[in-house]
Design an enzyme around this catalytic site. Structure first.
Site, PDB file in Angstrom:
ATOM      1  N   ASN A 264      -8.377  -2.705  -2.744  1.00 46.78           N
ATOM      2  CA  ASN A 264      -9.781  -2.441  -2.404  1.00 46.78           C
ATOM      3  C   ASN A 264     -10.121  -0.947  -2.448  1.00 46.78           C
ATOM      4  OD1 ASN A 264      -8.102  -2.465   0.080  1.00 46.78           O
ATOM      5  ND2 ASN A 264     -10.004  -1.916   1.107  1.00 46.78           N
ATOM      6  N   HIS A 265      -9.105  -0.078  -2.418  1.00 47.08           N
ATOM      7  CA  HIS A 265      -9.378   1.365  -2.525  1.00 47.08           C
ATOM      8  C   HIS A 265      -9.467   1.844  -3.972  1.00 47.08           C
ATOM      9  CE1 HIS A 265      -9.304   2.894   1.684  1.00 47.08           C
ATOM     10  NE2 HIS A 265      -8.836   1.679   1.863  1.00 47.08           N
TER      11      HIS A 265
ATOM     12  N   HIS B 273      -3.862  -8.171  -3.684  1.00 49.27           N
ATOM     13  CA  HIS B 273      -3.897  -7.134  -2.653  1.00 49.27           C
ATOM     14  C   HIS B 273      -4.293  -7.684  -1.283  1.00 49.27           C
ATOM     15  CE1 HIS B 273      -4.227  -3.301  -0.720  1.00 49.27           C
ATOM     16  NE2 HIS B 273      -5.427  -3.625  -0.289  1.00 49.27           N
TER      17      HIS B 273
ATOM     18  N   HIS C  15      -2.454  -4.800   2.162  1.00 48.74           N
ATOM     19  CA  HIS C  15      -3.772  -4.626   2.785  1.00 48.74           C
ATOM     20  C   HIS C  15      -3.780  -4.410   4.297  1.00 48.74           C
ATOM     21  CE1 HIS C  15      -8.100  -4.748   2.607  1.00 48.74           C
ATOM     22  NE2 HIS C  15      -8.255  -5.962   3.073  1.00 48.74           N
TER      23      HIS C  15
ATOM     24  N   ASP D 237       0.821  -1.222   0.000  1.00 45.17           N
ATOM     25  CA  ASP D 237       0.000   0.000   0.000  1.00 45.17           C
ATOM     26  C   ASP D 237       0.856   1.274   0.000  1.00 45.17           C
ATOM     27  OD1 ASP D 237      -1.639  -2.158   0.750  1.00 45.17           O
ATOM     28  OD2 ASP D 237      -2.933  -0.899   1.995  1.00 45.17           O
TER      29      ASP D 237
ATOM     30  N   ASP E 273      -3.988  -0.127  -3.629  1.00 50.72           N
ATOM     31  CA  ASP E 273      -4.197   0.925  -2.617  1.00 50.72           C
ATOM     32  C   ASP E 273      -3.227   2.098  -2.825  1.00 50.72           C
ATOM     33  OD1 ASP E 273      -6.279  -0.543  -1.656  1.00 50.72           O
ATOM     34  OD2 ASP E 273      -5.635  -0.507   0.443  1.00 50.72           O
TER      35      ASP E 273
ATOM     36  N   HIS F  30      -1.170   4.571  -0.481  1.00 51.34           N
ATOM     37  CA  HIS F  30      -2.186   5.465   0.100  1.00 51.34           C
ATOM     38  C   HIS F  30      -1.839   6.955   0.028  1.00 51.34           C
ATOM     39  CE1 HIS F  30      -5.315   2.800   1.322  1.00 51.34           C
ATOM     40  NE2 HIS F  30      -4.512   2.031   2.040  1.00 51.34           N
TER      41      HIS F  30
END
EC number: 3.1.3.16
Length: 327
Positions: free
Chosen positions: A123-124, A172, A247, A63, A91, A65
């Site tokens: 998932n984002h 992920h 994740h 990730d 992500d 982010h």
């Protein structure tokens, strides 16, 4: 936007110019450029398999982010493309301050080096999630909602999983009780949203749990948790050596599970400014030996936090279905 109108080299140069500047410095990009990135990269994603078959050597990252300064640090450490091959596990957006710079650099590298630079879906990378956790607001503030929808069209075409040299399975989130054959992943049609249940949902949302045998309930309120027994069975059935996933925040940037049969990678150090975690990147060499490169959390950020380093913050965040939005 026609191919000729998108100058990827110029955009990459601009995105890299902020190296060494104060963290958070905005990169000037036009709406047409960003839209062009989405459209061109979407074409490339659709031209490549939904289950990627990759070859080592490569570097795998978890990730990000929206922590753009940390993404640049990762590349400084691992080598800027095309110096090294990369696989990112999803992500890219939400929570951090610079989701736009982050995703734009990644998409630009995908367009520039389509056979050496790979991005999986997290998932984002899903409208219902990034509508809430920051990316929508950032798009709306800096551009408009229409551009956010163009990103959604792009994200709906990202590949879902990758296998490195027939031995390392990457996604992920994790495994799915519905996953019996790799062919099931190959059969997922794109573009697609992420459903609330089922194979695609699980690959992006599930988590390993050392206290579970078989399958368990997930505190996130989505998908499942799975035990070490599930990992072993999966690897045996498919003649694989390792599952590599992201994740979850892990303190050292990487963390093994199930006697080193699964590894979690998380590449955003000082996640959200709330954790003292390191960021990790896994290098896979030609012999499939895996080693880890670590971005240490910065002391500087930590000292501004209430209670300092010893305030007893948990290593991983509470995994509730709707974690509180940090504002």
């Amino acid at each position: 936007m026609a191919d000729g109108e998108l100058n990827v080299d110029s955009l990459i140069t601009r995105l890299l110019e902020v190296r060494g500047c104060r963290p958070g410095k905005i990169v000037q990009m036009t709406e047409a450029e960003v839209r062009g990135l989405c459209i061109k990269s979407r074409e490339i994603f659709l031209s490549q398999p939904i289950l990627l078959e990759l070859e080592a050597p490569l570097k795998i990252c978890g990730d990000i982010h929206g922590q753009y300064t940390d993404l640049l640090r990762l590349f400084e450490y691992g080598g800027f493309p095309p110096e090294a091959n990369y696989l990112f596990l999803g992500d890219y957006v939400d929570r951090g301050k610079q989701s736009l710079e982050t995703i734009c650099l990644l998409l630009a590298y995908k367009i520039k080096y389509p056979e050496n630079f790979f991005l999986l879906r997290g998932n984002h990378e899903c409208a219902s999630i990034n509508r809430i956790y920051g990316f929508y607001d950032e798009c709306k503030r800096r551009f408009n909602i229409k551009l956010w929808k163009t990103f959604t069209d792009c994200f709906n075409c990202l590949p879902i999983a990758a296998i490195v040299d027939e031995k390392i399975f990457c996604c992920h989130g994790g495994l799915s009780p519905d996953l019996q054959s790799m062919e099931q992943i190959r059969r997922i049609m794109r573009p697609t949203d992420v459903p609330d249940t089922g194979l695609l949902c699980d690959l992006l949302w599930s988590d390993p749990d050392k206290d579970v045998q078989g399958w368990g309930e997930n505190d996130r309120g989505v998908s499942f948790t799975f035990g070490a027994d599930v990992v072993s069975k999966f690897l045996n059935r498919h003649d694989l050596d390792l599952i590599c996933r992201a994740h979850q925040v892990v303190e050292d940037g990487y963390e093994f599970f199930a006697k080193r049969q699964l590894v979690t990678l998380f590449s955003a150090p000082n996640y959200c400014g709330e954790f003292d975690n390191a960021g990790g990147m896994m290098s896979v060499d030609e012999t499939l030996m895996c080693s880890f490169q670590i971005l240490k959390p910065s002391e500087k950020k930590a000292k501004y936090q209430y209670g300092g380093l010893n305030s007893g913050r948990p290593v991983t965040p509470p995994r509730t279905a709707n974690p509180p939005k940090k504002r």
